[in-house]
Design a protein around this motif. Structure first.
Motif, short mmCIF file in Angstrom:
data_model
loop_
_atom_site.label_atom_id
_atom_site.label_comp_id
_atom_site.label_asym_id
_atom_site.label_seq_id
_atom_site.Cartn_x
_atom_site.Cartn_y
_atom_site.Cartn_z
N ASN A 31 35.98 22.09 33.17
CA ASN A 31 37.41 21.73 33.13
C ASN A 31 38.06 22.14 31.83
N LYS A 32 37.36 21.90 30.72
CA LYS A 32 37.93 22.29 29.42
C LYS A 32 38.12 23.80 29.36
N MET A 33 37.13 24.55 29.84
CA MET A 33 37.25 26.02 29.78
C MET A 33 38.42 26.49 30.64
N ARG A 34 38.63 25.84 31.80
CA ARG A 34 39.79 26.21 32.63
C ARG A 34 41.10 25.95 31.90
N MET A 35 41.16 24.84 31.15
CA MET A 35 42.36 24.53 30.37
C MET A 35 42.58 25.60 29.29
N PHE A 36 41.53 25.90 28.53
CA PHE A 36 41.66 26.90 27.45
C PHE A 36 42.02 28.27 27.99
N ARG A 37 41.60 28.57 29.22
CA ARG A 37 41.92 29.86 29.84
C ARG A 37 43.41 29.99 30.13
N SER A 38 44.06 28.86 30.38
CA SER A 38 45.43 28.93 30.88
C SER A 38 46.35 27.98 30.11
N HIS A 39 46.57 28.31 28.81
CA HIS A 39 47.59 27.66 27.96
C HIS A 39 47.34 26.20 27.62
N GLY A 40 46.23 25.63 28.07
CA GLY A 40 46.00 24.20 27.82
C GLY A 40 46.80 23.32 28.77
N ILE A 41 47.19 23.93 29.90
CA ILE A 41 48.04 23.23 30.87
C ILE A 41 47.19 22.65 32.01
N THR A 42 47.53 21.42 32.41
CA THR A 42 46.87 20.82 33.57
C THR A 42 47.90 20.39 34.62
N ARG A 43 47.51 20.49 35.89
CA ARG A 43 48.32 19.97 36.99
C ARG A 43 47.58 18.83 37.69
N ASP A 44 46.47 18.41 37.08
CA ASP A 44 45.65 17.35 37.66
C ASP A 44 46.08 16.01 37.06
N PRO A 45 46.67 15.10 37.87
CA PRO A 45 47.19 13.82 37.36
C PRO A 45 46.14 13.03 36.57
N GLU A 46 44.86 13.18 36.96
CA GLU A 46 43.77 12.49 36.27
C GLU A 46 43.68 12.86 34.79
N SER A 47 44.03 14.10 34.48
CA SER A 47 43.88 14.58 33.10
C SER A 47 45.18 14.44 32.30
N MET A 48 46.21 13.80 32.86
CA MET A 48 47.50 13.70 32.17
C MET A 48 47.61 12.40 31.39
#
Ligand code: PLP
Length: 388
Positions: free
Chosen positions: A207-224
């Motif tokens: 999950n962290k690597m996916r965030m770092f790959r794409s601007h540090g942006i999440t669309r997953d409410p769990e991670s907000m």
């Protein structure tokens, strides 16, 4: 001209890229996740994160493991600069562990000695990055044991080793590491032109690597941290990058992945052929550990040095005159001006330096014809017998 390596592109490959070009999504469509699944399944890893280069994969792997200023990252000196640069991007210090003189992989004995010294000095590494040089897996069990004892994380730089096997399990299954990283540059086992992948069994790291790959942006409410005020809502929770692979590249990767066994079989066959034809010459041929299967990214021979230490250079020039573009992998990283300037202490790594004086990579790729390989062998024969 015969180069040391090149890609093989089939009509199927061309067609799969064209299909994406005519589809709705050039990037962030369905093909990237399909390629990720394909690689995860191929290496028996739980998660795969596709990125735009092997270098980016190394960078997000370090970031996900929390590498930062004040940390140490250790790697092999006989590798491409990216294996060390990823730590510098994170502000960490880099140090090198000398190689094993027969496999040219990071030496586990040298690693054990260095860890013991570092532990008394309070300078243990946060991460060690072993590199599966030329496609032959490192002694992962040995490194894994030390990682438990001294509490460091392991990132396998498997850029050379997609399709290699270690003790009957595929490289990339992360049994003995936290993350493994692949490159899909055209000289590697399969290609996406530019591209890379990080694989792991740890969903938190993925999950962290996916965030770092794409601007540090999440669309997953769990991670907000906040509550979405509408379906458009997303959050940037850390500083990431745009390291995404495109669907065009992923389509090429998927199509290449379906041919990987024939790529490796052909490289293995050519390597055996070199073994047979070069064995009576004054060269050191590749040595494989019995518990490993190499993906044969490179075929490296060592030329016994003459009194003037010119043997390797002579052979390199002789090959050029025969129209063969050999290569040298690699100039030891600790001797690069950048790492001389940024290393904590100047050091001698005897095996890496000796290796560098003697090593040369011969042409090895899917489309290399037996006749061309014979040309390479003839040229080496003539050069080493003094008449070339
Ligand atoms: C190719 C390679 C890389 C970097 O891969 P790119 O996809 O070119 O960024 C890293 N490490 C090693 C050992 C490599 O051979």
């Amino acid at each position: 001209m015969i180069s040391y390596s090149r890609q093989h592109i089939s009509e199927e490959d061309v067609k799969s890229v064209l299909d994406v070009l005519r589809s709705d999504f050039l990037t962030q469509g369905p093909v990237v996740p399909a390629f990720e699944e394909g690689i995860a399944e191929f290496c028996k890893a739980k998660h795969a994160v596709a990125v735009n280069s092997g270098t980016s994969a190394l960078h997000i792997a370090c970031l996900a493991l929390g590498v930062g200023p004040g940390d140490w990252v250790w790697t092999s000196p006989i590798t491409f600069v990216a294996s060390a640069n990823c730590a510098r991007y994170c502000g960490a210090q880099v140090d090198f562990v000398d190689i094993d003189p027969s496999t040219y992989n990071l030496s586990v004995e040298r690693l054990a000695e260095k860890l013991q010294r570092a532990s008394t000095e309070g300078r243990l590494p946060k991460v060690v990055i072993p590199v599966h040089f030329a496609g032959q897996p490192c002694d992962l069990r040995g490194i894994h044991e030390l990682s438990k004892q001294y509490r460091f994380a392991v990132i396998e730089d498997a850029s050379h080793a997609l399709g290699a096997r270690y003790c009957e399990s595929p490289v990339g299954d992360c049994r003995y590491s936290d993350i493994a990283v692949f490159s899909f540059h055209p000289v590697k086992t399969i290609t996406t032109a530019e591209g890379g992948m990080a694989v792991t069994n740890d969903s938190g790291l993925a999950n962290k690597m996916r965030m770092f790959r794409s601007h540090g942006i999440t669309r997953d409410p769990e991670s907000m941290s906040g509550t979405p005020d509408g379906p458009w809502y997303y959050e940037q929770t850390l500083l990431g990058y745009n390291y995404r692979l495109t669907d065009l590249q992923a389509a090429l990767g998927l199509s290449q992945l379906s041919q990987i066994q024939s790529f490796i079989d052909k490289r293995t066959e050519l390597a055996r052929r070199y073994d047979g034809k070069l064995q009576s010459l004054p060269l050191t041929l590749p040595v494989l550990r019995p518990d490993c299967r190499s993906s044969w990214h490179l075929y490296v021979v060592r030329v016994q040095p003459d009194a003037h230490r010119r043997s390797r250079a002579k052979l390199f020039s002789a090959l050029r005159e025969c129209g063969v573009h050999a290569q040298v992998h690699y100039i030891p990283l600790h001797t690069q001006p950048y790492y001389r300037a940024h290393a904590q202490t100047p050091q001698k790594l005897r095996e890496a330096e000796r290796y560098y004086e003697e090593a040369i990579s011969l042409p090895l790729f899917y489309d290399l014809k037996e006749g061309e390989q014979d040309q390479v062998v003839d040229c080496i024969n003539r050069s080493l017998s003094g008449s070339g």
